[in-house]
Design a protein around this motif. Structure first.
Motif, PDB file in Angstrom:
ATOM      1  N   GLU A  88       4.649  -5.535   3.961  1.00 42.10           N
ATOM      2  CA  GLU A  88       3.335  -5.408   4.579  1.00 42.10           C
ATOM      3  C   GLU A  88       3.283  -4.384   5.843  1.00 42.10           C
ATOM      4  OE1 GLU A  88       0.146  -8.712   6.009  1.00 42.10           O
ATOM      5  OE2 GLU A  88       2.019  -8.860   6.762  1.00 42.10           O
ATOM      6  N   ILE A  89       2.383  -3.466   5.977  1.00 44.47           N
ATOM      7  CA  ILE A  89       2.416  -2.436   6.935  1.00 44.47           C
ATOM      8  C   ILE A  89       0.875  -2.134   7.144  1.00 44.47           C
ATOM      9  CG2 ILE A  89       2.549  -0.544   5.206  1.00 44.47           C
ATOM     10  CD1 ILE A  89       4.411   0.878   7.434  1.00 44.47           C
ATOM     11  N   SER A  90       0.505  -1.771   8.477  1.00 44.34           N
ATOM     12  CA  SER A  90      -0.761  -1.458   8.678  1.00 44.34           C
ATOM     13  C   SER A  90      -1.330   0.074   8.080  1.00 44.34           C
ATOM     14  CB  SER A  90      -0.853  -1.280  10.141  1.00 44.34           C
ATOM     15  OG  SER A  90      -0.210  -0.038  10.470  1.00 44.34           O
ATOM     16  N   ALA A 108      -0.407   5.666   6.612  1.00 44.50           N
ATOM     17  CA  ALA A 108      -0.971   6.921   6.698  1.00 44.50           C
ATOM     18  C   ALA A 108      -0.127   7.984   7.552  1.00 44.50           C
ATOM     19  CB  ALA A 108      -2.503   7.067   7.454  1.00 44.50           C
ATOM     20  N   GLU A 109       0.371   7.565   8.481  1.00 43.01           N
ATOM     21  CA  GLU A 109       1.388   8.538   9.385  1.00 43.01           C
ATOM     22  C   GLU A 109       2.623   8.801   8.405  1.00 43.01           C
ATOM     23  OE1 GLU A 109       2.333   6.648  12.931  1.00 43.01           O
ATOM     24  OE2 GLU A 109       0.445   6.824  13.839  1.00 43.01           O
ATOM     25  N   ILE A 111       0.932  -1.116  -0.027  1.00 35.13           N
ATOM     26  CA  ILE A 111       0.093   0.031   0.068  1.00 35.13           C
ATOM     27  C   ILE A 111       0.888   1.210  -0.174  1.00 35.13           C
ATOM     28  CG2 ILE A 111      -2.021  -1.192   1.242  1.00 35.13           C
ATOM     29  CD1 ILE A 111      -1.086   0.104   3.950  1.00 35.13           C
ATOM     30  N   ASP A 112       0.331   2.486  -0.259  1.00 33.81           N
ATOM     31  CA  ASP A 112       0.922   3.546  -0.329  1.00 33.81           C
ATOM     32  C   ASP A 112       1.462   3.846   0.949  1.00 33.81           C
ATOM     33  OD1 ASP A 112       0.413   5.105  -3.109  1.00 33.81           O
ATOM     34  OD2 ASP A 112      -1.465   4.030  -2.423  1.00 33.81           O
ATOM     35  N   ASP A 118      -1.338  11.950  -3.612  1.00 34.58           N
ATOM     36  CA  ASP A 118      -1.962  11.811  -4.910  1.00 34.58           C
ATOM     37  C   ASP A 118      -3.287  11.235  -4.550  1.00 34.58           C
ATOM     38  OD1 ASP A 118      -2.099   9.028  -4.724  1.00 34.58           O
ATOM     39  OD2 ASP A 118      -0.329   8.867  -5.540  1.00 34.58           O
ATOM     40  N   CYS A 119      -4.236  11.403  -5.831  1.00 30.76           N
ATOM     41  CA  CYS A 119      -5.662  10.944  -5.565  1.00 30.76           C
ATOM     42  C   CYS A 119      -5.997   9.555  -4.686  1.00 30.76           C
ATOM     43  CB  CYS A 119      -6.148  11.283  -6.668  1.00 30.76           C
ATOM     44  SG  CYS A 119      -5.746   9.983  -8.039  1.00 30.76           S
ATOM     45  N   ILE A 120      -5.162   8.918  -5.308  1.00 28.09           N
ATOM     46  CA  ILE A 120      -5.188   7.539  -4.708  1.00 28.09           C
ATOM     47  C   ILE A 120      -4.957   7.278  -3.134  1.00 28.09           C
ATOM     48  CG2 ILE A 120      -4.537   4.907  -4.919  1.00 28.09           C
ATOM     49  CD1 ILE A 120      -3.982   5.241  -7.873  1.00 28.09           C
ATOM     50  N   GLU A 121      -3.781   8.158  -2.839  1.00 24.80           N
ATOM     51  CA  GLU A 121      -3.578   7.924  -1.416  1.00 24.80           C
ATOM     52  C   GLU A 121      -4.650   8.777  -0.578  1.00 24.80           C
ATOM     53  OE1 GLU A 121       0.206   9.939  -1.639  1.00 24.80           O
ATOM     54  OE2 GLU A 121       1.301   8.163  -2.331  1.00 24.80           O
ATOM     55  N   THR A 122      -5.265   9.925  -1.305  1.00 26.11           N
ATOM     56  CA  THR A 122      -6.130  10.562  -0.404  1.00 26.11           C
ATOM     57  C   THR A 122      -7.746   9.682  -0.444  1.00 26.11           C
ATOM     58  OG1 THR A 122      -6.855  11.625  -2.529  1.00 26.11           O
ATOM     59  CG2 THR A 122      -5.273  12.914  -1.148  1.00 26.11           C
ATOM     60  N   GLY A 123      -7.754   8.322  -0.678  1.00 23.36           N
ATOM     61  CA  GLY A 123      -8.821   7.556  -0.388  1.00 23.36           C
ATOM     62  C   GLY A 123      -8.954   7.326   1.122  1.00 23.36           C
ATOM     63  N   GLY A 124      -7.965   7.653   1.915  1.00 23.65           N
ATOM     64  CA  GLY A 124      -8.258   7.361   3.202  1.00 23.65           C
ATOM     65  C   GLY A 124      -7.837   5.942   3.836  1.00 23.65           C
ATOM     66  N   ILE A 125      -7.928   5.939   5.085  1.00 24.34           N
ATOM     67  CA  ILE A 125      -7.939   4.570   5.716  1.00 24.34           C
ATOM     68  C   ILE A 125      -8.676   3.408   5.405  1.00 24.34           C
ATOM     69  CG2 ILE A 125      -7.786   3.409   7.891  1.00 24.34           C
ATOM     70  CD1 ILE A 125      -5.464   5.024   7.860  1.00 24.34           C
ATOM     71  N   ALA A 126      -9.919   3.728   5.126  1.00 23.30           N
ATOM     72  CA  ALA A 126     -10.814   2.700   4.471  1.00 23.30           C
ATOM     73  C   ALA A 126     -10.443   2.150   3.273  1.00 23.30           C
ATOM     74  CB  ALA A 126     -12.380   3.386   4.185  1.00 23.30           C
TER      75      ALA A 126
END
Length: 218
Positions: free
Chosen positions: A138-140, A145-146, A16-17, A155-163
């Motif tokens: 693998e990371i939580s 996010a931190e 993940i990002d 970017d726009c994919i990263e801003t999709g948030g934790i969900a």
């Protein structure tokens, strides 16, 4: 001892990002070069001449729907394979690529909720080759996010948030469980040095085991 790959070897880094792909790709690239391997480092989307525009489209929020986004990713991969990946493999080099088909599955199916059968069918139709080895960092989602917050602009994919990232992380975990012969899970929450050492151990196993590497089309 300087060595040369007897046949092209295709290695991908996934996660993940915020998992640290670019940092670890850089470290692994240097480690491989130091050990005498001829390496082509690349990335998706956009890691080829002509790919910059496609990368901008999908990462800057200019695409309104998930299906169009999927097709752009597939078009980018097709050009990337033809111009960068296949030539390097055919020349007997190691290809080290940040993101590849597993990202498409994790983000477009797991994250965006596209129909798995449709996505699988499109990728099979494209005939994309499987990597010889995939390192899944693998990371939580919370820890990633931190890191992204500290990094600044997202970017726009990263801003999709934790969900979104939780769904993507779950899809990656399912892929790793389904393909243990190809995908190696490396915990990415530790220091850069500790993560890099884990990856290097896996590289030693793969590159010195005599395993069959990626087939190059005639």
């Amino acid at each position: 001892m300087t060595m040369t790959a007897r046949r092209g070897t295709f290695i991908t880094l996934e996660g993940i990002d915020g998992c640290g792909k670019s940092v670890q790709a850089g470290r692994l690239f240097c480690w491989l070069r130091e050990h005498g391997w001829d390496v082509e480092r690349t990335f998706e989307p956009g890691g080829w001449q002509g790919g910059k525009t496609l990368r901008s489209l999908v990462l800057n929020g200019e695409i309104a729907d998930a299906e169009t986004e999927l097709l752009i990713f597939l078009a980018d991969r097709s050009g990337h394979l033809a111009s960068v990946i296949w030539p390097a493999l055919e020349a007997g080099r190691i290809v080290l690529c940040e993101r590849y088909s597993d990202s498409t599955w994790a983000y477009q199916v797991g994250g965006r909720g596209l129909d798995p059968a449709k996505v699988r069918g499109l990728m099979e139709l494209c005939g994309f080759p499987q990597p010889d080895l995939t390192i899944f960092l693998e990371i939580s989602p919370e820890a990633a996010a931190e890191r992204l917050v500290r990094r600044g602009k997202a970017d726009c994919i990263e801003t999709g948030g934790i969900a979104l990232m939780s769904r993507v992380a779950g899809a990656y975990a399912e892929l790793a469980a389904a393909h243990p012969e190809r995908i190696v899970t490396v915990p990415a929450g530790g220091t850069e040095e500790k993560v890099a050492l884990c990856i290097q151990r896996e590289m030693e196993r793969v590159l010195f085991s005599g395993r069959t590497c990626c087939e190059v089309p005639s």
